[in-house]
Design a protein around this motif. Structure first.
Motif: not given
Length: 712
Positions: A229-230, A704-705, A235-238, A571-574
């Motif tokens: 999910l991260c 998610p769907v 990618q935007e950071y890169q 869970k925290h990274w999500q």
């Protein structure tokens, strides 16, 4: 107040505070739309005035917020953000604007500070942070004010017993300054003490900023790489790293909407927060019971007492309490530069936060069931109020200490010294329990003995104990065990007796809070005493409210120190990927996965046409080139688009809106999102906000769907 609400970080901490269950009215501010959601809602005949609401918040909530642990963490968060954006950090750590952008996402908000505190737990960074927070609170007090002097002396005594003792991380880091501090102990000048403590606090802060914050940033990037999910975030950071120039981060947001209050759902009965709290508490208790059934068995471990020449002695438990427990090795003092897994820093194993809370409930049930239930409670008033309110009182009181003690202020204003003393005893017992049930907590051994001695001297001396309206046997057993820092099940009995005395006054507190709120929100000069109100809100909304309030309590307790910090997990990274400070932030972030699960459960009934439409919608809102998309968004934010780019963006927004958001479109092509979300996108696009941000929440809902169906 209006200016403060432009700061997204302040809004996140303030929302967390406002939703603590000790309060009657628990509003939340959604800064992306400028909307206030009230709970309980106001009767429909009242005029909804944002200026009146802001005036009420400024008078009846903001002063308590400024006395809370959440406020101290807000100040620390702002100090960290200020360092991240500074030229000093760029020079010292070679951080670029992309690093600012990603790190701000990792440390902005109450939940992000929880993650930072969880990362440094068991290491020298934890002690440095606790020292900074305690000193910040201490230096903000006026010791000459009689009302603040007791708290000032209590915090000063705690500092001396923990962070300023020989061998602590603070004294190791500030050895030169500490020498001056030891000399100053013989000097009566308070200004000298303040000056020295202030210098030590600055040095501790710089170590947190320049050493522990970069370590946390590296850990975040490593953890986010493991969480799918991260990946878009990384990618935007890169992409941002490749830009030659970038906009400087700003903590303030520019609202596109006028501040307003959400209209009530046709409520016509009198306003009453007490009934609303009983309904929410029933759901919280129901969820907690289900979680406890799934909770694995867990035994608490006592911290071994540091003795001479490194020897240790295990502290004992009451024979009427829990079973005997295994030993735990002593934790040596950490130097300021201790790292994870290194020889200079041993990270202490800690029980899971949910396990500790479960253990506390389990202890309470066992202890109270083992005590003689037929023993009379001395001098208790007749209990004519509904028992339902009594059941939720411990839940509310556990939040009161995190909320700047508003109930205590109410009792003081009502000239209730005995009830105020009982409330203080309840909180001190709760603090003692936090130390004794989580012995791996930093300075646990010193805190449990410090708190135990304080309880005995303040409440259980001969002159005071005779005045307390509690059972004599309970008070005697408490004194016998707390003097030596031992756990006793009689703690729970004492808290139960205190609640029976206080719950009638807590109902008065809620009624007074309702009265003040209605006076600000109503144009009438006199407001009738609030009575029961009929609520038409659905069970699903009640459940989400209960989750939001409970999440607020969990975050606040963890930051205050009365709840164990969880270890960082996937869970925290999500949550970093889904957290949006402008749409509910920290206390809404964990509610989103619940919504996503609901969507996944409904995926069985989603038609292939609907899934294909959703997939096309997601693809359409993510242009082929991440880099070009990010660049266009950057240009849009800077008002630097070329005419060609503006035309392109307008065309894309128009196509997406007509194909997927037009209610007149054939049902097979309509994206399955709420009408409110559809109106939100239409509103933003009509204001010519031309970037992909306006579709972010919709993508989070339908993604998610798609994943569920793709995996199948």
């Amino acid at each position: 107040m209006g200016l403060l609400l432009r700061d997204d970080v302040f809004v996140d901490f303030f929302n967390t505070f406002l939703n603590l269950p000790v309060f009657g009215q628990t509003p939340i501010y959604i800064s992306s739309t400028g909307q206030w959601n009230l709970w309980p809602e106001l009767p429909s005949h009242l005029d909804l005035s944002p200026p009146a609401l802001l005036a009420w918040l400024e008078k009846h909530r903001l002063p308590h917020f400024c006395k809370s642990s959440l406020y101290l963490h807000l100040v620390l968060c702002q100090k960290l953000l200020g360092f991240v954006r500074s030229g000093e950090a760029a020079k010292l750590l070679n951080w670029q604007s992309a690093d600012w952008w990603l790190l701000e996402k990792c440390i902005s908000g109450s939940q992000a500070m929880w993650h930072f505190r969880a990362f440094i737990r068991g290491m020298a960074g934890e002690e440095l942070t606790n020292f900074w927070l305690t000193t910040e609170r201490l230096l903000g007090l006026d010791e000459s004010d009689e009302r603040q002097r007791d708290l000032y002396l209590s915090l000063l005594h705690r500092l001396k017993a923990t962070h300023l003792r020989e061998g602590s991380s603070v004294t190791t880091l500030c050895r030169t300054i500490t020498g001056s501090l030891l000399k100053a102990r013989h000097i009566q000048s308070i200004s000298t003490w303040r000056e020295i403590l202030s210098k030590m606090q600055e040095q501790a802060l710089f170590m947190i900023q320049s050493y522990w914050l970069p370590k946390f940033f590296i850990h975040c990037k490593m953890g986010m790489k493991e969480e799918k999910l991260c990946w878009p975030l990384l990618q935007e950071y890169q992409d941002r790293l490749l830009w030659a120039k970038s906009e400087e981060p700003s903590g303030f947001s520019e609202n596109l909407f006028t501040m307003h209050i959400k209209r009530s759902q046709g409520l016509s009965g009198p306003y009453c927060s007490k009934k609303a709290k009983v309904e929410i508490w029933a759901l919280v208790r129901e969820v907690r019971d289900i979680q406890e059934m799934k909770m694995p068995s867990f035994q608490v471990q006592p911290e071994r007492q540091p003795g001479p020449a490194g020897s240790t002695k295990e502290s004992s438990l009451d024979k009427n309490g829990l079973e005997s427990i295994p030993q735990q090795s002593e934790h040596p003092a950490n130097p300021a530069f201790g790292g994870k897994g290194g020889a200079t820093c041993l990270k202490r194993p800690r029980p899971n936060a949910e396990q500790v809370c479960h253990l506390k409930d389990l202890c309470k049930e066992k202890a109270l069931s083992n005590l003689c239930s037929s023993a009379p409670v001395a001098q208790l008033p007749s209990l004519q109020k509904p028992v339902k309110t009594l059941g939720l009182l411990p839940w509310a009181l556990s939040a009161e200490t995190c909320a700047g003690r508003p109930f205590r202020d109410f009792l003081k204003c009502q000239d209730r010294p005995m009830e105020t003393l009982l409330l203080d005893l309840w909180h001190d017992l709760e603090e003692f329990l936090s130390a004794v049930l989580d012995p791996s907590r930093e300075n646990s051994f010193f805190l449990r003995h410090l708190t135990g001695e304080k309880i005995c001297k303040t409440y259980l001396e001969e002159g005071t104990v005779q005045q307390l309206p509690l059972e004599t046997r309970t008070l005697r057993r408490l004194r016998n065990h707390l003097m030596s820092g031992e756990f006793s099940p009689w703690i729970f009995r004492a808290q139960e007796e205190i609640c029976k005395v206080l719950f009638g006054f807590y109902e008065e507190f809620l009624a007074d809070d309702d009265r003040m709120f209605l006076q600000f929100m109503s144009l009438q000069s006199s407001v009738p005493m609030p009575e029961m109100q009929d609520h038409t809100v659905g069970k699903e909304e009640h459940f989400l409210l209960s989750q939001r309030i409970n999440q607020s309590l969990k975050l606040s307790q963890a930051l205050h120190g009365t709840r164990n910090l969880e270890g960082l997990s996937s869970k925290h990274w999500q949550l970093i990927a889904t957290r949006d400070l402008r749409n509910g932030g920290s206390i809404q972030a964990e509610v989103e996965p619940l919504l996503c699960n609901t969507k996944i459960n409904e995926a069985e009934a989603v038609s292939p046409h609907m899934l294909m439409t959703a997939q096309i919608f997601v693809q359409k809102t993510i242009p082929p080139s991440h880099k070009s998309s990010a660049l266009i968004m950057h240009l849009a934010a800077s008002n630097m688009q070329s005419e060609k780019e503006v035309t392109f963006l307008k065309r894309e927004v128009t196509i997406i809106s007509k194909l997927f958001l037009n209610i007149e479109t054939h049902s097979a092509q309509i994206v399955n999102i709420s009408e409110e979300e559809r109106d939100f996108i239409w509103s933003l696009s009509s204001k010519e906000l031309r970037n992909c941000v306006i579709y972010h929440k919709t993508k989070v809902i339908i993604f998610p769907v798609l994943i569920h169906s793709w995996r199948r």
